[in-house]
Design an enzyme around this catalytic site. Sequence first.
Site, mmCIF file in Angstrom:
data_model
loop_
_atom_site.group_PDB
_atom_site.id
_atom_site.type_symbol
_atom_site.label_atom_id
_atom_site.label_comp_id
_atom_site.label_asym_id
_atom_site.label_seq_id
_atom_site.Cartn_x
_atom_site.Cartn_y
_atom_site.Cartn_z
ATOM 1 N N ARG A 104 1.033 -1.117 0.040
ATOM 2 C CA ARG A 104 -0.100 -0.192 -0.161
ATOM 3 C C ARG A 104 0.726 1.300 0.028
ATOM 4 N NH1 ARG A 104 -4.595 0.350 4.282
ATOM 5 N NH2 ARG A 104 -2.949 -0.030 5.688
ATOM 6 N N THR A 108 -1.231 7.418 -0.651
ATOM 7 C CA THR A 108 -2.595 7.239 -1.528
ATOM 8 C C THR A 108 -3.494 6.130 -0.940
ATOM 9 O OG1 THR A 108 -1.690 5.921 -3.071
ATOM 10 C CG2 THR A 108 -1.621 8.200 -3.357
ATOM 11 N N ASP A 200 -0.398 -3.735 12.394
ATOM 12 C CA ASP A 200 0.075 -4.400 11.210
ATOM 13 C C ASP A 200 0.239 -5.719 11.162
ATOM 14 O OD1 ASP A 200 1.779 -3.014 8.435
ATOM 15 O OD2 ASP A 200 2.083 -5.209 9.131
ATOM 16 N N ASP A 203 3.676 -6.944 10.473
ATOM 17 C CA ASP A 203 4.708 -6.693 11.297
ATOM 18 C C ASP A 203 4.503 -7.447 12.354
ATOM 19 O OD1 ASP A 203 5.902 -4.422 9.946
ATOM 20 O OD2 ASP A 203 4.852 -3.031 10.949
#
Length: 209
Positions: A104, A108, A200, A203
């Site tokens: 990603r 944006t 995340d 992660d």
Amino acid sequence: MSNVTVLDHPLIQHKLTIMRNKETSIAGFRRLLREIAHLMCYEVTRDLELEMVPIETPMTEMESPTIKGKKLVFASILRAGNGLLDGMLDLVPAARVAHIGLYRDHETLEPVEYYFKAPADLANRLIIVVDPMLATGNSATAAIEKLKERGANNIRFLCLLAAPEGIKHFAEAQPDVPVYTASIDTHLNEKGYIIPGLGDAGDRMYGTK
Ligand code: URA
């Protein structure tokens, strides 16, 4: 949200709670993701068609059921999809695998493709796309567009958590693709993270933060 199935099995929900907890270790998170993938794989494949084949047991001949049709394809959206993929392959070791590399763009929130490798014959196979997080829905949509360009015509999407915004976007873009998730959370934050979420996923699986 008729295209969404929430997998509310108590074991899935219990394990998900431990995964959400920020105190859960990387090893624990990875192990739980694999275990949840087993349970979710069981649910997402429960309506597969069977056909009878003749076999011989040590005692006698019989007709016995096996899964009908071409081998399944599991399509992992890298990198966090691999956590679910590992567990899915434990249950369906003969499945074919596609890897779709998307990250990603943090500005944006749009997906940027950096890798795509899939079996050549995707038509008429059940393809289960896996990514733990359905956040904006942009990556899932981009991955599925790419699979459809390559002939895929029977796709399901499996995730651990979904945001209502992602589900809405996904249902508009891919109305023929059912979504299976363990939870629909409350919203996305301004950075595109699912709230309350689990952080995340990549992660937390790989210890990269
Ligand atoms: N991807 C993640 O890993 N976590 C989120 O909350 C959203 C997208």
